[in-house]
Design a protein around this motif. Structure first.
Motif, PDB file in Angstrom:
ATOM      1  N   ASP A 103       1.185  -1.164   0.521  1.00 16.38           N
ATOM      2  CA  ASP A 103      -0.150   0.055  -0.137  1.00 16.38           C
ATOM      3  C   ASP A 103       1.067   1.683   0.453  1.00 16.38           C
ATOM      4  OD1 ASP A 103      -2.536  -1.507   0.223  1.00 16.38           O
ATOM      5  OD2 ASP A 103      -2.835  -1.302   2.197  1.00 16.38           O
ATOM      6  N   ASP A 104       2.299   1.454   0.383  1.00 18.29           N
ATOM      7  CA  ASP A 104       2.927   2.155   0.193  1.00 18.29           C
ATOM      8  C   ASP A 104       3.848   2.344  -0.948  1.00 18.29           C
ATOM      9  OD1 ASP A 104       4.860   0.231   1.609  1.00 18.29           O
ATOM     10  OD2 ASP A 104       5.745   1.405   2.527  1.00 18.29           O
ATOM     11  N   LEU A 105       3.594   1.482  -1.809  1.00 17.48           N
ATOM     12  CA  LEU A 105       4.205   1.681  -3.325  1.00 17.48           C
ATOM     13  C   LEU A 105       4.961   2.746  -3.397  1.00 17.48           C
ATOM     14  CD1 LEU A 105       4.766   0.600  -6.435  1.00 17.48           C
ATOM     15  CD2 LEU A 105       2.539   1.338  -6.735  1.00 17.48           C
ATOM     16  N   TYR A 106       4.214   4.525  -3.514  1.00 16.88           N
ATOM     17  CA  TYR A 106       4.727   5.925  -4.038  1.00 16.88           C
ATOM     18  C   TYR A 106       5.545   5.757  -3.308  1.00 16.88           C
ATOM     19  CZ  TYR A 106       0.645   4.588  -6.881  1.00 16.88           C
ATOM     20  OH  TYR A 106      -0.139   4.089  -7.351  1.00 16.88           O
ATOM     21  N   ALA A 107       5.501   5.813  -1.749  1.00 17.17           N
ATOM     22  CA  ALA A 107       6.217   5.817  -0.688  1.00 17.17           C
ATOM     23  C   ALA A 107       8.167   4.655  -0.481  1.00 17.17           C
ATOM     24  CB  ALA A 107       6.201   5.970   0.903  1.00 17.17           C
ATOM     25  N   ARG A 108       8.287   3.656  -1.138  1.00 19.19           N
ATOM     26  CA  ARG A 108       9.288   2.840  -1.797  1.00 19.19           C
ATOM     27  C   ARG A 108       9.794   3.248  -2.960  1.00 19.19           C
ATOM     28  NH1 ARG A 108       7.854  -3.034   0.191  1.00 19.19           N
ATOM     29  NH2 ARG A 108       6.321  -2.478   2.354  1.00 19.19           N
ATOM     30  N   MET A 109       9.057   4.180  -4.094  1.00 19.92           N
ATOM     31  CA  MET A 109       9.269   3.977  -4.934  1.00 19.92           C
ATOM     32  C   MET A 109      10.447   6.133  -4.531  1.00 19.92           C
ATOM     33  SD  MET A 109       5.921   4.174  -7.365  1.00 19.92           S
ATOM     34  CE  MET A 109       7.325   4.284  -9.176  1.00 19.92           C
ATOM     35  N   GLY A 110      10.410   6.601  -3.548  1.00 15.02           N
ATOM     36  CA  GLY A 110      10.883   7.842  -2.998  1.00 15.02           C
ATOM     37  C   GLY A 110      10.534   8.758  -3.873  1.00 15.02           C
ATOM     38  N   LEU A 111       8.580   8.248  -3.936  1.00 16.98           N
ATOM     39  CA  LEU A 111       7.737   9.764  -4.544  1.00 16.98           C
ATOM     40  C   LEU A 111       7.123  10.662  -3.275  1.00 16.98           C
ATOM     41  CD1 LEU A 111       5.868   7.577  -7.632  1.00 16.98           C
ATOM     42  CD2 LEU A 111       8.007   8.840  -7.634  1.00 16.98           C
ATOM     43  N   ASP A 112       7.430   9.924  -2.637  1.00 21.35           N
ATOM     44  CA  ASP A 112       6.905  11.649  -1.328  1.00 21.35           C
ATOM     45  C   ASP A 112       7.962  12.735  -1.751  1.00 21.35           C
ATOM     46  OD1 ASP A 112       8.673   9.972  -0.444  1.00 21.35           O
ATOM     47  OD2 ASP A 112       8.110   9.190   1.676  1.00 21.35           O
ATOM     48  N   GLN A 113       9.184  12.658  -1.399  1.00 21.32           N
ATOM     49  CA  GLN A 113       9.713  12.907  -1.919  1.00 21.32           C
ATOM     50  C   GLN A 113       9.891  14.270  -2.675  1.00 21.32           C
ATOM     51  OE1 GLN A 113      11.833  12.956   1.202  1.00 21.32           O
ATOM     52  NE2 GLN A 113      10.689  11.361   1.938  1.00 21.32           N
ATOM     53  N   ILE A 115       6.855  14.403  -5.362  1.00 22.64           N
ATOM     54  CA  ILE A 115       6.405  15.212  -6.083  1.00 22.64           C
ATOM     55  C   ILE A 115       5.055  15.389  -4.551  1.00 22.64           C
ATOM     56  CG2 ILE A 115       6.035  14.037  -8.363  1.00 22.64           C
ATOM     57  CD1 ILE A 115       3.382  11.743  -6.557  1.00 22.64           C
ATOM     58  N   SER A 116       3.840  16.526  -4.141  1.00 24.44           N
ATOM     59  CA  SER A 116       3.306  16.454  -3.637  1.00 24.44           C
ATOM     60  C   SER A 116       2.885  15.829  -2.577  1.00 24.44           C
ATOM     61  CB  SER A 116       2.276  17.720  -4.241  1.00 24.44           C
ATOM     62  OG  SER A 116       0.732  16.704  -4.476  1.00 24.44           O
ATOM     63  N   PRO A 117       2.034  15.796  -0.827  1.00 25.95           N
ATOM     64  CA  PRO A 117       1.673  15.000   0.022  1.00 25.95           C
ATOM     65  C   PRO A 117       0.184  14.505  -1.052  1.00 25.95           C
ATOM     66  CG  PRO A 117       2.693  16.207   1.160  1.00 25.95           C
ATOM     67  CD  PRO A 117       2.772  17.118  -0.299  1.00 25.95           C
ATOM     68  N   LEU A 118      -0.658  16.021  -1.090  1.00 27.76           N
ATOM     69  CA  LEU A 118      -1.892  15.695  -2.727  1.00 27.76           C
ATOM     70  C   LEU A 118      -1.750  14.608  -3.694  1.00 27.76           C
ATOM     71  CD1 LEU A 118      -4.682  16.700  -2.286  1.00 27.76           C
ATOM     72  CD2 LEU A 118      -3.759  18.864  -3.648  1.00 27.76           C
ATOM     73  N   ARG A 119      -0.482  14.318  -4.615  1.00 28.32           N
ATOM     74  CA  ARG A 119      -0.440  13.972  -5.403  1.00 28.32           C
ATOM     75  C   ARG A 119      -0.333  12.647  -4.807  1.00 28.32           C
ATOM     76  NH1 ARG A 119      -1.665  17.162  -8.377  1.00 28.32           N
ATOM     77  NH2 ARG A 119      -0.802  18.764  -9.905  1.00 28.32           N
ATOM     78  N   VAL A 120       0.406  12.285  -4.229  1.00 24.83           N
ATOM     79  CA  VAL A 120       0.421  10.752  -3.580  1.00 24.83           C
ATOM     80  C   VAL A 120      -0.622  10.241  -3.019  1.00 24.83           C
ATOM     81  CG1 VAL A 120       1.945   9.586  -1.431  1.00 24.83           C
ATOM     82  CG2 VAL A 120       2.880  11.427  -3.075  1.00 24.83           C
TER      83      VAL A 120
END
Length: 139
Positions: A103-113, A115-120
């Motif tokens: 479920d935390d796919l986007y954090a594992r990809m580093g996208l939380d760093q 792109i905006s939290p709203l997009r994540v």
């Protein structure tokens, strides 16, 4: 997790931040067109957590393979990129593999760093709704 999705996660996680946005744009261009029967979003679910109009549909085939369909306007490249990542990463995957996607796919990809939290949040909602549709059909 599907092997191709694991590769994509690793590619993003190891990429320098300035390259991540370029990678996202490549995936935004790779979203397959909807088949004619889904034109007008018939039978698709809208993801209201996304800032832009985003629609998806998962179909578990008789052989257990999941077909995922996504529609998002080109004017929303980050959101389209999520669709492109899932479309490529889940191509040919079975229901169990799709349900095993973290479920935390986007954090594992580093996208939380990058792109905006709203997009994540929107991307996380896309994955959650896709998995819910697969779970309902696989039951």
């Amino acid at each position: 997790m599907p092997p191709r999705l694991a590769e994509i996660i690793d590619e993003f996680a190891s990429a320098p931040r300035e390259v991540v946005l370029e990678m996202l744009l490549e995936f935004a261009d790779a979203v397959p067109a909807l088949p004619a029967e889904l034109a007008g979003h018939d039978g698709m679910e809208q993801v209201p957590e996304c800032q832009t109009a985003f629609f998806l549909r998962a179909q578990v085939q008789p052989d257990g393979v999941v077909r995922a369909y996504f529609d998002c306007p080109p004017e929303a490249p980050t959101t389209r990129a999520f669709a492109g990542i899932l479309a490529e990463g889940l191509a040919g995957a079975g229901a169990a593999e799709v349900l095993a996607v973290p479920d935390d796919l986007y954090a594992r990809m580093g996208l939380d760093q990058a792109i905006s939290p709203l997009r994540v949040r929107g991307g996380t909602a896309i994955l959650a709704r896709l998995k819910r549709q697969v779970r309902e059909q696989a039951a």
